[in-house]
Design a protein around this motif. Structure first.
Motif, PDB file in Angstrom:
ATOM      1  N   UNK A   1       0.811  -1.225   0.000  1.00 56.73           N
ATOM      2  CA  UNK A   1       0.000   0.000   0.000  1.00 56.73           C
ATOM      3  C   UNK A   1       0.844   1.274   0.000  1.00 56.73           C
ATOM      4  N   UNK A   2       2.089   1.181   0.433  1.00 58.23           N
ATOM      5  CA  UNK A   2       2.941   2.357   0.597  1.00 58.23           C
ATOM      6  C   UNK A   2       3.691   2.725  -0.673  1.00 58.23           C
ATOM      7  N   UNK A   3       4.037   4.014  -0.783  1.00 56.75           N
ATOM      8  CA  UNK A   3       4.876   4.504  -1.874  1.00 56.75           C
ATOM      9  C   UNK A   3       5.905   5.469  -1.279  1.00 56.75           C
ATOM     10  N   UNK A   4       7.129   5.434  -1.849  1.00 54.63           N
ATOM     11  CA  UNK A   4       8.234   6.267  -1.369  1.00 54.63           C
ATOM     12  C   UNK A   4       8.850   7.012  -2.563  1.00 54.63           C
ATOM     13  N   UNK A   5       8.258   8.126  -2.965  1.00 52.33           N
ATOM     14  CA  UNK A   5       8.676   8.793  -4.197  1.00 52.33           C
ATOM     15  C   UNK A   5      10.084   9.395  -4.193  1.00 52.33           C
ATOM     16  N   UNK A   6      10.733   9.524  -3.022  1.00 46.12           N
ATOM     17  CA  UNK A   6      12.057  10.153  -2.984  1.00 46.12           C
ATOM     18  C   UNK A   6      13.213   9.157  -2.973  1.00 46.12           C
ATOM     19  N   UNK A   7      12.904   7.878  -2.842  1.00 46.27           N
ATOM     20  CA  UNK A   7      13.957   6.883  -2.645  1.00 46.27           C
ATOM     21  C   UNK A   7      14.964   6.774  -3.768  1.00 46.27           C
ATOM     22  N   UNK A   8      14.581   7.181  -4.971  1.00 45.40           N
ATOM     23  CA  UNK A   8      15.484   7.046  -6.118  1.00 45.40           C
ATOM     24  C   UNK A   8      16.402   8.245  -6.306  1.00 45.40           C
ATOM     25  N   UNK A   9      16.186   9.339  -5.542  1.00 44.10           N
ATOM     26  CA  UNK A   9      16.978  10.550  -5.734  1.00 44.10           C
ATOM     27  C   UNK A   9      18.421  10.338  -5.289  1.00 44.10           C
ATOM     28  N   UNK A  10      19.333  10.978  -6.014  1.00 46.93           N
ATOM     29  CA  UNK A  10      20.755  10.765  -5.762  1.00 46.93           C
ATOM     30  C   UNK A  10      21.264  11.508  -4.532  1.00 46.93           C
ATOM     31  N   UNK A  11      20.569  12.588  -4.138  1.00 49.33           N
ATOM     32  CA  UNK A  11      21.033  13.347  -2.980  1.00 49.33           C
ATOM     33  C   UNK A  11      19.906  14.213  -2.427  1.00 49.33           C
ATOM     34  N   UNK A  12      20.106  14.700  -1.186  1.00 50.64           N
ATOM     35  CA  UNK A  12      19.129  15.596  -0.560  1.00 50.64           C
ATOM     36  C   UNK A  12      19.074  16.928  -1.305  1.00 50.64           C
ATOM     37  N   UNK A  13      20.173  17.290  -1.947  1.00 53.55           N
ATOM     38  CA  UNK A  13      20.187  18.537  -2.727  1.00 53.55           C
ATOM     39  C   UNK A  13      19.100  18.513  -3.799  1.00 53.55           C
ATOM     40  N   UNK A  14      18.885  17.352  -4.392  1.00 50.37           N
ATOM     41  CA  UNK A  14      17.841  17.237  -5.413  1.00 50.37           C
ATOM     42  C   UNK A  14      16.467  17.523  -4.820  1.00 50.37           C
ATOM     43  N   UNK A  15      16.244  17.055  -3.597  1.00 50.21           N
ATOM     44  CA  UNK A  15      14.962  17.304  -2.933  1.00 50.21           C
ATOM     45  C   UNK A  15      14.767  18.800  -2.692  1.00 50.21           C
ATOM     46  N   UNK A  16      15.799  19.450  -2.222  1.00 52.01           N
ATOM     47  CA  UNK A  16      15.682  20.887  -1.942  1.00 52.01           C
ATOM     48  C   UNK A  16      15.500  21.690  -3.240  1.00 52.01           C
ATOM     49  N   UNK A  17      16.120  21.245  -4.316  1.00 50.31           N
ATOM     50  CA  UNK A  17      15.928  21.920  -5.605  1.00 50.31           C
ATOM     51  C   UNK A  17      14.474  21.789  -6.067  1.00 50.31           C
ATOM     52  N   UNK A  18      13.896  20.601  -5.832  1.00 51.56           N
ATOM     53  CA  UNK A  18      12.487  20.411  -6.169  1.00 51.56           C
ATOM     54  C   UNK A  18      11.598  21.312  -5.321  1.00 51.56           C
ATOM     55  N   UNK A  19      11.937  21.426  -4.035  1.00 52.31           N
ATOM     56  CA  UNK A  19      11.152  22.291  -3.139  1.00 52.31           C
ATOM     57  C   UNK A  19      11.203  23.740  -3.618  1.00 52.31           C
ATOM     58  N   UNK A  20      12.379  24.175  -4.051  1.00 50.95           N
ATOM     59  CA  UNK A  20      12.519  25.542  -4.559  1.00 50.95           C
ATOM     60  C   UNK A  20      11.740  25.714  -5.859  1.00 50.95           C
ATOM     61  N   UNK A  21      11.766  24.676  -6.703  1.00 52.74           N
ATOM     62  CA  UNK A  21      11.041  24.754  -7.971  1.00 52.74           C
ATOM     63  C   UNK A  21       9.541  24.883  -7.751  1.00 52.74           C
ATOM     64  N   UNK A  22       9.035  24.191  -6.731  1.00 55.26           N
ATOM     65  CA  UNK A  22       7.601  24.275  -6.427  1.00 55.26           C
ATOM     66  C   UNK A  22       7.268  25.528  -5.613  1.00 55.26           C
ATOM     67  N   UNK A  23       8.297  26.288  -5.233  1.00 61.56           N
ATOM     68  CA  UNK A  23       8.068  27.503  -4.455  1.00 61.56           C
ATOM     69  C   UNK A  23       7.625  27.238  -3.035  1.00 61.56           C
ATOM     70  N   UNK A  24       8.080  26.139  -2.456  1.00 62.00           N
ATOM     71  CA  UNK A  24       7.649  25.767  -1.110  1.00 62.00           C
ATOM     72  C   UNK A  24       8.382  26.578  -0.047  1.00 62.00           C
ATOM     73  N   UNK A  25       7.648  26.998   0.952  1.00 62.90           N
ATOM     74  CA  UNK A  25       8.233  27.821   2.024  1.00 62.90           C
ATOM     75  C   UNK A  25       9.234  27.043   2.863  1.00 62.90           C
TER      76      UNK A  25
END
Length: 379
Positions: free
Chosen positions: A181-205
């Motif tokens: 039932x679970x999904x983990x959409x971030x598990x394939x990312x190469x680094x935390x930097x990629x996550x933060x870049x996505x957050x900036x792209x979405x304009x997240x506070x």
């Protein structure tokens, strides 16, 4: 409309994202916020849920804690910005009974517990998952750094692509039914930097929000103060004793010590470095000795959650790798089942500071698959 012969969507369902409801467990941090924003942008029917796990007053005073008052506010802001509904559920009583009470009692018993695992097992992947089903969601997504891959026998649990962010140690108790039932959409990312870049792209506070470092309900990592508050009188003084029987000093409570500890013992002036090798709770004694006494090759494990394709007891031995602490790499081991939920783990090379209350997590000798794990107990 898609049919079963057409391509699956990114969450593995043969229907359009708009017809796929996904509950996202939102802690208010950057990881779960990115998951929610990404799925919303892809057109999924996203429902954000944040758990209130403990008193807001205490939480607001602590920076970097998940599920605190500020974090609930941050999660709500992300939901508003991305245009999906967000709910806050009061799980304080459940969290205290299922996680905090056991944490305190384990320390009093001389163990070194890992409450984050129990929280995932007993709250997030149990009660929250059932809430997601009640909301008619097709699946539940989280911001954990771990991968779910389809194997020949169904969904498998795999380490994250970024070894520095991998959270598999804390998720070993995920059952096959939960994994379905679970999904983990971030598990394939190469680094935390990629996550933060996505957050900036979405304009997240929360794009630049610091990561949570400590256990959420333990201010500044001070376990003893929390235990004393939960269990008044728990810090009973006693003796610090060498393994040869010499009394070297006094302590202010066994709860201030953990197996393998060297610093802060309060017994300076000795010619040899000494480590905590045993916590004698019944006699209020902290037993210290030389480093070599910490080494062990035999680890008794129980409450095993098995994620292999074949039954755990179908073999007399499993040759896998194991982690006995979250910060250590997997080491080669032989796992001998005693029952479906108990085993003796023999480490090929001795490990130091193996402590009751920690998890022993099973990994494939090669590759990234997790085969489950269990809890280390006193032999």
């Amino acid at each position: 409309m898609l049919d079963s012969t057409q391509k699956l969507n990114s969450l593995g369902f043969a229907k359009p994202p708009a017809e796929t409801r996904v509950v996202v467990a939102m802690s208010g941090g950057v990881d779960s916020s990115v998951v929610a924003a990404q799925l919303a942008e892809e057109g999924y029917d996203v429902v954000g849920v944040t758990l209130q796990l403990y008193d807001h007053g205490a939480a607001l005073a602590k920076k970097g804690a998940c599920c605190a008052g500020r974090d609930i506010h941050d999660a709500r802001r992300v939901a508003e910005a991305m245009g999906f509904p967000h709910y806050v559920l009061d799980y304080e009583n459940t969290f205290r009974e299922a996680v905090i009470d056991e944490f305190a009692d384990s320390y009093l018993a001389g163990a070194t517990p890992v409450p984050c695992i129990r929280c995932n097992e007993r709250v997030k992947f149990k009660d929250l998952l059932e809430t997601a089903r009640d909301l008619d969601a097709d699946c539940m997504a989280t911001g954990h750094y771990i991968q779910r891959k389809m194997g020949a026998a169904g969904p498998e649990l795999h380490s994250a692509a970024d070894a520095n962010r991998d959270q598999s140690y804390f998720l070993f108790s995920t059952t096959p039914e939960q994994l379905d039932y679970l999904r983990f959409p971030l598990g394939h990312l190469a680094s935390k930097d990629e996550t933060r870049k996505l957050a900036a792209r979405y304009g997240l506070s929360v794009a630049d929000k610091p990561d949570s470092q400590d256990i959420c309900f333990v201010p500044n990592g001070n376990y003893a103060s929390v235990i004393e508050k939960l269990r008044p009188g728990a810090a009973e003084p006693g003796e610090i004793v060498h393994v040869d029987g010499r009394v070297l000093g006094e302590h202010h409570g066994v709860i201030h010590y953990t197996i393998g500890q060297r610093r802060g013992l309060g017994i300076g002036g000795l010619s040899e470095p000494l480590y905590v090798v045993k916590l004698d709770v019944d006699n209020h004694r902290v037993v210290v000795g030389p480093k070599e006494m910490l080494a062990t090759r035999t680890v008794p494990v129980r409450e095993i959650n098995w994620l292999g394709d074949a039954p755990f007891t179908s073999r007399s031995e499993w040759h896998l790798s194991v982690k006995v602490r979250s910060t250590r790499p997997p080491r080669e081991a032989v796992i001998r089942p005693l029952s479906e939920t108990e085993a003796e783990v023999e480490l090929v090379v001795a490990e130091e500071g193996v402590s009751p209350g920690q998890a022993c997590v099973f990994y494939a000798p090669e590759g990234s698959r997790i085969f489950g794990g269990g809890w280390i107990h006193k032999g």
